[in-house]
Design an enzyme around this catalytic site. Structure first.
Site, short mmCIF file in Angstrom:
data_model
loop_
_atom_site.label_atom_id
_atom_site.label_comp_id
_atom_site.label_asym_id
_atom_site.label_seq_id
_atom_site.Cartn_x
_atom_site.Cartn_y
_atom_site.Cartn_z
N ARG A 101 0.89 -1.18 0.00
CA ARG A 101 0.00 0.00 0.00
C ARG A 101 0.91 1.22 0.00
NH1 ARG A 101 -5.13 1.51 3.74
NH2 ARG A 101 -6.02 0.16 2.15
N HIS A 128 -7.62 0.79 -6.13
CA HIS A 128 -7.82 -0.03 -4.91
C HIS A 128 -8.57 -1.29 -5.32
CE1 HIS A 128 -7.90 -1.12 -0.84
NE2 HIS A 128 -8.73 -0.23 -0.32
N GLN A 131 -10.34 -3.84 -2.77
CA GLN A 131 -11.59 -3.33 -2.19
C GLN A 131 -12.75 -3.53 -3.15
OE1 GLN A 131 -12.08 -1.69 1.01
NE2 GLN A 131 -14.14 -2.26 0.40
N ASP A 218 -17.08 7.67 -0.99
CA ASP A 218 -15.83 7.58 -0.23
C ASP A 218 -15.53 8.96 0.33
OD1 ASP A 218 -13.42 6.62 0.79
OD2 ASP A 218 -12.41 6.46 -1.13
N CYS A 258 -16.20 1.91 1.43
CA CYS A 258 -15.02 1.08 1.74
C CYS A 258 -14.55 1.25 3.17
CB CYS A 258 -13.89 1.40 0.76
SG CYS A 258 -13.27 3.09 0.85
N ARG A 286 -13.53 -8.37 2.51
CA ARG A 286 -12.11 -8.17 2.17
C ARG A 286 -11.33 -9.46 2.47
NH1 ARG A 286 -9.86 -3.08 2.04
NH2 ARG A 286 -8.05 -4.21 1.25
N1 NVA Z 1 -9.84 6.78 -1.07
C1 NVA Z 1 -9.41 6.39 0.25
C2 NVA Z 1 -9.67 4.94 0.47
C3 NVA Z 1 -9.29 4.42 1.83
C4 NVA Z 1 -9.50 2.96 2.00
C5 NVA Z 1 -7.94 6.70 0.42
O1 NVA Z 1 -7.18 6.49 -0.53
O2 NVA Z 1 -7.54 7.19 1.49
N1 CP Z 2 -11.03 0.10 3.03
C1 CP Z 2 -9.75 0.01 3.38
O1 CP Z 2 -8.88 -0.24 2.55
O2 CP Z 2 -9.53 0.18 4.71
P1 CP Z 2 -8.15 0.36 5.46
O3 CP Z 2 -7.58 1.69 5.03
O4 CP Z 2 -8.50 0.32 6.90
O5 CP Z 2 -7.23 -0.75 5.05
#
Ligand code: NVA
Ligand code: CP
Length: 299
Positions: A101, A128, A131, A218, A258, A286
């Protein structure tokens, strides 16, 4: 057999995604008892925070008979400037699979290019995909096959929106995106999707939500955009999933997010806690889809 990576939704074919969902269902029901990760280790590199991704991959690896290693990029040499390509080659000598990530999608592509083990994208600024696997699995559990259905995305054209577009193109459902001008999804991803399925980009949340089977959103500011939070708060005013917007969708429609969510910003408390919300099934899924993904990538 060449190694397989999962960096974006189209890295698996439609047939493979359908098989993955069947496997995920078997895993969720407890019928699956194999241990494809026995004696193997999954390395998980995190340059951003996580609750669901970290826990679902770590628990999933354990349930598949393997071990997971949490590698915060703050603590490994990658965070001090060791090149991604060196990290990839070193970790490939010791680990059997990698999950990452991070911010730039190109970094994940570089990791995959130099790693000799499968690499999974656990979120970048651009995509992502894990997800979206969980989201679509949740839709199918509650509403049946997603093909031909209408999904409304309300808000930022971010990593989630981009992966939804990729998924719509691969699986054949309609995606309507409502976002303010200047916050559209990635242009290339959108252009690719619109040649393969019905898509719409509008500034009108009601147009997007009308007749939808799924309404999803989101946060207004994603990880890494904290400095833009105030500016985004005014740009996204009105891009809220509330009960009035849910009423425009089909009566059978479900709400997905998410998580983490900001109640009172992109979604009201009444919707996320309401009868149409499936956000905790979505979070649980997930675990199941990613276990199925790990088994799929291992062949
Ligand atoms: N769009 C959000 C998703 C978090 C799971 C981010 O990238 O922070
Ligand atoms: N939805 C998601 O990816 O959550 P986290 O940021 O907690 O991993």
């Amino acid at each position: 057999m060449p190694k397989r990576d999962y960096l974006a939704f189209p890295d698996l074919s439609k047939t493979e995604v359908q098989a993955l969902f069947q496997l995920a269902s078997r895993m969720k029901s407890g019928a699956y008892r194999e241990k494809p990760l026995a004696g193997k280790t999954l390395g998980m590199i995190f340059a951003k925070s996580s609750t669901r991704t970290r826990v679902s991959f770590e628990v999933g690896a354990y349930q598949l008979g393997g071990h997971a290693l949490f590698l915060s990029s703050r603590d490994i040499q990658l965070g001090r400037g060791e090149p991604v390509r060196d990290t990839a080659r070193v970790l490939s000598r010791m680990l059997d699979m990698l999950m990452i990530r991070t911010f730039e999608h190109a970094e994940v592509e570089e990791l995959a290019k130099y790693a000799t083990v499968p690499v999974i994208n656990g979120l970048t600024d651009l995509h992502h995909p894990c997800q979206i696997l969980a989201d679509i699995h949740t839709v199918q559990e509650h509403l049946g096959d997603i093909e031909g259905k209408r999904v409304a995305w309300i808000g930022d054209g971010n990593n989630m929106a981009n992966s939804w577009l990729d998924a719509a193109a691969l699986l054949g459902f309609e995606l309507r995106v409502a976002c303010p001008e200047g916050y559209e999804p990635d242009r290339e991803t959108y252009e690719r999707a619109k040649t393969r399925t019905k898509t719409l980009i509008t500034e009108d949340t009601e147009e997007a939500a009308a007749g939808a089977d799924v309404v999803t959103t989101d946060v207004w500011a994603s990880m890494g955009q904290e400095g833009e939070a105030e500016e985004r708060k005014s740009a996204f005013r009105g891009y809220v999933v509330d009960e009035a917007l849910m009423k425009l969708a089909k009566p059978s429609a479900i709400f997905l997010h998410c998580l983490p969510a900001h109640r009172g910003e992109e979604v009201t408390d009444a919707v996320i806690e309401g009868p149409q919300s499936r956000v905790f099934d979505e979070a649980e899924n997930r675990l199941h889809v990613q276990k199925a993904l790990i088994a799929t990538l291992l062949g």
